[in-house]
Design an enzyme around this catalytic site. Structure first.
Site, PDB file in Angstrom:
ATOM      1  N   HIS A 134       0.933  -1.001   0.011  1.00 11.86           N
ATOM      2  CA  HIS A 134      -0.130   0.627  -0.033  1.00 11.86           C
ATOM      3  C   HIS A 134       0.827   1.408  -0.199  1.00 11.86           C
ATOM      4  O   HIS A 134       1.797   1.031   1.023  1.00 11.86           O
ATOM      5  CB  HIS A 134      -0.913  -0.412   0.823  1.00 11.86           C
ATOM      6  CG  HIS A 134      -0.163   0.347   3.099  1.00 11.86           C
ATOM      7  ND1 HIS A 134       0.106  -1.252   3.032  1.00 11.86           N
ATOM      8  CD2 HIS A 134      -0.294   0.450   3.291  1.00 11.86           C
ATOM      9  CE1 HIS A 134       0.827  -0.988   4.293  1.00 11.86           C
ATOM     10  NE2 HIS A 134       0.611   0.039   4.156  1.00 11.86           N
ATOM     11  N   LEU A 135       0.068   1.928  -0.903  1.00  5.07           N
ATOM     12  CA  LEU A 135       1.480   3.421  -0.850  1.00  5.07           C
ATOM     13  C   LEU A 135       0.511   4.451  -0.132  1.00  5.07           C
ATOM     14  O   LEU A 135      -0.562   4.262  -0.170  1.00  5.07           O
ATOM     15  CB  LEU A 135       1.419   3.619  -2.543  1.00  5.07           C
ATOM     16  CG  LEU A 135       1.500   5.409  -2.810  1.00  5.07           C
ATOM     17  CD1 LEU A 135       2.616   6.007  -2.308  1.00  5.07           C
ATOM     18  CD2 LEU A 135       1.257   6.011  -4.520  1.00  5.07           C
TER      19      LEU A 135
END
Length: 186
Positions: free
Chosen positions: A98-99
């Site tokens: 996840h960014l």
């Protein structure tokens, strides 16, 4: 050893379309359930990639798509890109790549500990561009030494906007509010 429910919580959130702010065939953007700033979003791939350590150069297009989805959220919310940080934790605690898309104000009741602060404001946070560069140059992302990670977690509290040092998280949060009032970061 079974994975804890907490560490796999992103997968459940990802699979529920009611949580999606924006999505396409490659990924989705959701609100962080425990935001560490006024605006805190996560861009996740639909492809099952457990963490940054599973990335390969073949994922560069996917990473670009996650970044552009994140920019779309900022634009739709009428926010300014320069008020955000885009990146990944060097020591991920959640299953699924996840960014983080997080506003630089760090004004949030969920920001409670030194570890929370340092995970976004030291080398524990890998900026998007640096991760992409490492992936291109090295073919993957290397784990940091455990002693170095611990050292970064214990780094003193330093304001991300003026380098003011504080002893406690509550004092840092009071200081950050002065920046919010003065700069009108939204």
């Amino acid at each position: 050893m079974a994975k804890s429910y907490w560490s796999t919580g992103l997968i459940k959130t990802l699979n529920d379309p009611n949580n999606h702010i924006i999505s396409n065939e490659v990924g989705v953007v959701i609100k962080d359930k425990f935001p560490k700033a006024m605006h805190h979003y996560l861009a996740l791939p639909k492809e099952d990639i457990p963490s940054i350590f599973h990335l390969k150069p073949s994922h560069l297009d996917l990473l670009s798509e996650l970044y552009f989805l994140s920019l779309n959220v900022i634009e739709v919310k009428n926010l300014q890109k320069e008020n955000f940080k885009f990146g990944f934790h060097a020591q991920p605690s959640m299953q699924r790549l996840h960014l983080h898309v997080i506003s630089k104000d760090f004004v949030s009741p969920c920001l409670k500990t030194k570890k929370h602060w340092n995970s976004f404001n030291t080398k524990l946070f890998l900026p998007f561009d640096e991760l992409v560069k490492d992936l291109k140059e090295n073919g993957g992302i290397l784990k940091m030494d455990k002693d170095y990670l611990k050292e970064l977690e214990l780094t003193e509290l330093i304001c991300n906007q003026c380098n003011h040092k504080t002893k406690t998280v509550p004092d840092l949060k009071k200081h950050l509010l002065t920046h919010l009032k003065n700069n009108k970061i939204q």
